[in-house]
Design a protein around this motif. Structure first.
Motif, short mmCIF file in Angstrom:
data_model
loop_
_atom_site.label_atom_id
_atom_site.label_comp_id
_atom_site.label_asym_id
_atom_site.label_seq_id
_atom_site.Cartn_x
_atom_site.Cartn_y
_atom_site.Cartn_z
N ALA A 157 -5.80 -26.04 26.80
CA ALA A 157 -5.98 -26.55 28.16
C ALA A 157 -7.41 -27.02 28.35
CB ALA A 157 -5.64 -25.47 29.18
N LYS A 158 -7.56 -28.18 28.97
CA LYS A 158 -8.88 -28.75 29.23
C LYS A 158 -9.26 -28.52 30.68
CE LYS A 158 -8.03 -32.30 25.72
NZ LYS A 158 -7.89 -33.75 25.44
N LEU A 159 -10.48 -28.02 30.88
CA LEU A 159 -10.92 -27.55 32.20
C LEU A 159 -12.16 -28.32 32.66
CD1 LEU A 159 -10.64 -25.31 34.44
CD2 LEU A 159 -12.23 -23.94 33.04
N ASP A 160 -12.16 -28.66 33.95
CA ASP A 160 -13.38 -29.20 34.57
C ASP A 160 -13.63 -28.43 35.86
OD1 ASP A 160 -11.53 -30.15 36.36
OD2 ASP A 160 -11.77 -32.27 35.86
N SER A 161 -14.48 -28.94 36.69
CA SER A 161 -14.88 -28.21 37.90
C SER A 161 -13.73 -28.04 38.90
CB SER A 161 -16.03 -28.95 38.59
OG SER A 161 -15.65 -30.29 38.89
N SER A 162 -12.74 -28.92 38.86
CA SER A 162 -11.62 -28.84 39.81
C SER A 162 -10.44 -28.04 39.28
CB SER A 162 -11.15 -30.25 40.19
OG SER A 162 -10.69 -30.95 39.05
N GLY A 163 -10.47 -27.69 38.00
CA GLY A 163 -9.36 -26.93 37.43
C GLY A 163 -8.91 -27.54 36.11
N TYR A 164 -7.76 -27.11 35.65
CA TYR A 164 -7.20 -27.64 34.41
C TYR A 164 -6.58 -29.01 34.68
CZ TYR A 164 -7.78 -22.89 32.66
OH TYR A 164 -8.30 -21.69 32.27
N TYR A 165 -7.04 -30.00 33.94
CA TYR A 165 -6.58 -31.37 34.19
C TYR A 165 -5.71 -31.94 33.06
CZ TYR A 165 -10.33 -32.76 31.00
OH TYR A 165 -11.16 -32.90 29.91
N SER A 166 -5.72 -31.31 31.89
CA SER A 166 -4.95 -31.84 30.77
C SER A 166 -4.57 -30.71 29.82
CB SER A 166 -5.75 -32.91 30.02
OG SER A 166 -4.99 -33.44 28.95
N LEU A 167 -3.51 -30.96 29.07
CA LEU A 167 -2.98 -29.96 28.15
C LEU A 167 -2.60 -30.64 26.84
CD1 LEU A 167 -2.27 -26.86 28.33
CD2 LEU A 167 0.06 -27.57 28.79
N SER A 168 -3.18 -30.18 25.73
CA SER A 168 -2.79 -30.66 24.41
C SER A 168 -1.80 -29.66 23.83
CB SER A 168 -4.02 -30.80 23.49
OG SER A 168 -4.89 -31.79 23.97
N MET A 169 -0.55 -30.05 23.84
CA MET A 169 0.52 -29.12 23.48
C MET A 169 1.04 -29.44 22.08
SD MET A 169 4.00 -28.44 25.66
CE MET A 169 4.41 -30.20 25.62
N SER A 170 1.14 -28.38 21.27
CA SER A 170 1.69 -28.52 19.92
C SER A 170 3.18 -28.25 19.97
CB SER A 170 0.99 -27.53 18.98
OG SER A 170 1.53 -27.62 17.68
N CYS A 171 4.00 -29.28 19.75
CA CYS A 171 5.45 -29.16 19.81
C CYS A 171 5.97 -28.36 18.61
CB CYS A 171 6.10 -30.54 19.84
SG CYS A 171 5.75 -31.47 21.36
#
Length: 210
Positions: A157-171
């Protein structure tokens, strides 16, 4: 038990053997129906993810083959029924065939297991013989249980000041899918962890490991 019934079928339901009117033939039919009912129930239970249906079916097939080769047929002479040479020869052929098929099946299944290494299946579509998502009338996010490998996936999960904005998911098949979370304002990492199987079924093309 199935092999025993098949081998002695003519005696179990013979009018000559069951000539009395005490309901013996009807009791034999009830036992047969109970046996078939038990087989069906076990196969239905095997459609859940908690029981391996291949264990049930494999045990039944191997037991049937071994039964054909080892169970002694009831002597018809005891009941006053003459046995012809053709009948005796047929019984020998059945017992030999059961023994031969048992050995061949054991060798084939052992070779398949050794070749797969326990991590892959030679028949990916056969998984639905052992597990079926239930109930069929619910949508994909509301099933009581699932039969895929989405419960095992991982993600970054990628995090910035506003929260988690993206997810790199391994299928499950190893491919990486990017999931956009910017419009959901997610700040709870535990919520993401619980939602991973749902994201997997929604974004991954292959829900099973190779």
């Amino acid at each position: 038990c199935v092999a025993d019934i098949l081998i002695n079928w003519r005696l179990l339901f013979s009018k000559h053997v069951n000539s009395t009117k005490d309901g013996t033939r009807f009791r034999h039919i009830k036992v047969l129906m109970y046996l078939l009912f038990d087989i069906v129930i076990n196969c239905l239970v095997g459609l859940t993810p908690f029981v391996d249906n291949f264990t049930h079916l494999g045990g039944m097939v191997y037991g049937f083959m071994c039964g054909l080769s080892t169970i002694e047929r009831l002597p018809t002479d005891f009941f006053g029924i003459a046995s012809s040479c053709a009948t005796k020869f047929r019984n020998i052929v059945i017992r030999f065939s059961g023994l031969l098929l048992s050995v061949v099946l054991i060798m084939v299944t052992t070779a398949v297991l050794v070749d797969s290494g326990g991590g892959s299946s030679p028949c990916p579509g056969c998984r639905y013989v052992s597990c079926v998502p239930f109930p069929p009338w619910e949508n994909e996010d509301s099933k009581w249980w699932y039969c895929d490998d989405c419960s095992r996936i991982t993600a970054d999960a990628k995090l910035d000041s506003s929260g988690y904005y993206s997810l790199s998911m391994s299928c499950p098949d190893g491919t990486i899918e990017e999931v956009d979370l910017s419009d959901q304002l997610v700040t709870d990492r535990q919520w993401i962890q619980k939602q991973l199987p749902t994201f997997c079924r929604r974004y991954c093309d292959n829900l099973f490991s190779s």
